[in-house]
Design a protein around this motif. Structure first.
Motif: not given
Length: 295
Positions: A80-81, A127, A122, A35
């Motif tokens: 997180y993406e 996440p 995920h 991340r």
């Protein structure tokens, strides 16, 4: 405290009558997934809220959890993406009102690259439901992007006129993944829900270059097949196969918070002790070492 796989990129942004500072922290550990921590500090006192965007892989997207958030002096979000293996930068649009209707412009940030091995899958809304898998031959081959419309032949015309919308995302993308333990196989299944816990039927799949799909791919409209490879011989290799369409992610304002109020309550005996531990609310809210303290 040390953090494996941590890289910090400080920088400066632009903002009217302000020296907004930007810090990007790249983390390649799986706690819960690779991340980028995005911090905008030293914001002007006129800023009340902000929305944070990622510019990467030929797209500008709102960062999950960074939509119309309070920005009193500083604002932070964990991406997180963030895509794997391509440069990313971030910009915060700042607003002078809590409803985010009066824009004061944008900050800027350095350019960073998050790189990690394997493919990360995920659940976008949580996440912590994540797994590292290996992509096998047959993944992302025969890519198709459709147009939605019709060729209409007007009266008296010799050739038809195209009436339709813009080119759409990918459809019918094949994926073939391998997990090498029952633990990871169960994790992959949990991304889509279990008997006890339902989840939205969308997965965030982050593949490394040179695979020819978006580095952050949201997969939907699929059925996943699980095939045991060597379980009969005492092994734990399992192959997962499915064909998915590219879909829009769940609303970017929805996310599981990294640090919950329950985590803060579990870490400090009293509110006074908690307030004494942090210089500002920003430092309290970005103390990610407390994540999960409440279980």
């Amino acid at each position: 405290m040390s953090f494996p796989g941590k890289k910090t990129y400080p920088g400066t942004g632009t903002f009217p009558a302000s020296g907004a500072a930007t810090e990007l922290v790249v983390r390649t550990d799986w706690a819960p997934v690779p991340r980028i921590e995005v911090n905008f500090t030293q914001l002007d006192s006129a800023v009340k809220t902000a929305t944070i965007y990622r510019v990467s892989d030929g797209r500008t997207m709102r960062v999950r959890g960074g939509v119309k958030v309070s920005a009193l002096g500083a604002v932070a979000v964990i991406d997180y993406e963030a895509p794997n293996g391509v440069p990313s930068s971030y910009r915060a649009e700042m607003f002078s009102d809590v409803d985010a209707t009066v824009s004061l412009g944008f900050t800027q940030s350095p350019i960073v690259t998050l790189e990690f091995e394997g493919t990360c899958i995920h659940q976008p809304l949580d996440p912590t439901l994540a797994v590292r898998v290996d992509a096998l031959a047959g993944t992302a081959v025969g890519l198709v992007r459709k147009f939605n419309g019709d060729a209409v032949l007007p009266e008296g015309a010799r050739v038809p006129t195209w009436i339709g919308g813009p080119r759409q995302g990918l459809t019918g993308v094949p994926f073939v993944f391998l997990t090498t333990s029952f633990v990871d196989a169960d994790k992959l299944q949990s991304v889509l829900g279990t008997y006890e816990q339902s989840q939205v039927g969308v997965m965030c799949i982050r593949t490394p270059p040179p695979m020819r799909i978006p580095r952050t791919f949201f997969a939907g409209n699929f059925e996943m097949s699980e095939d045991a490879i060597n379980v009969h011989a005492g092994g734990e290799d399992i192959q997962f196969s499915f064909t998915a369409d590219e879909v829009s992610p769940p609303a970017a304002g929805l996310v599981r918070p990294a640090v919950r109020r329950a985590d803060l309550d579990a870490a400090f005996p009293t509110r006074a002790a908690r307030d004494a531990a942090y210089l500002t609310r920003f430092y309290r809210d970005t103390d990610y070492s407390l994540a999960g303290s409440a279980g």
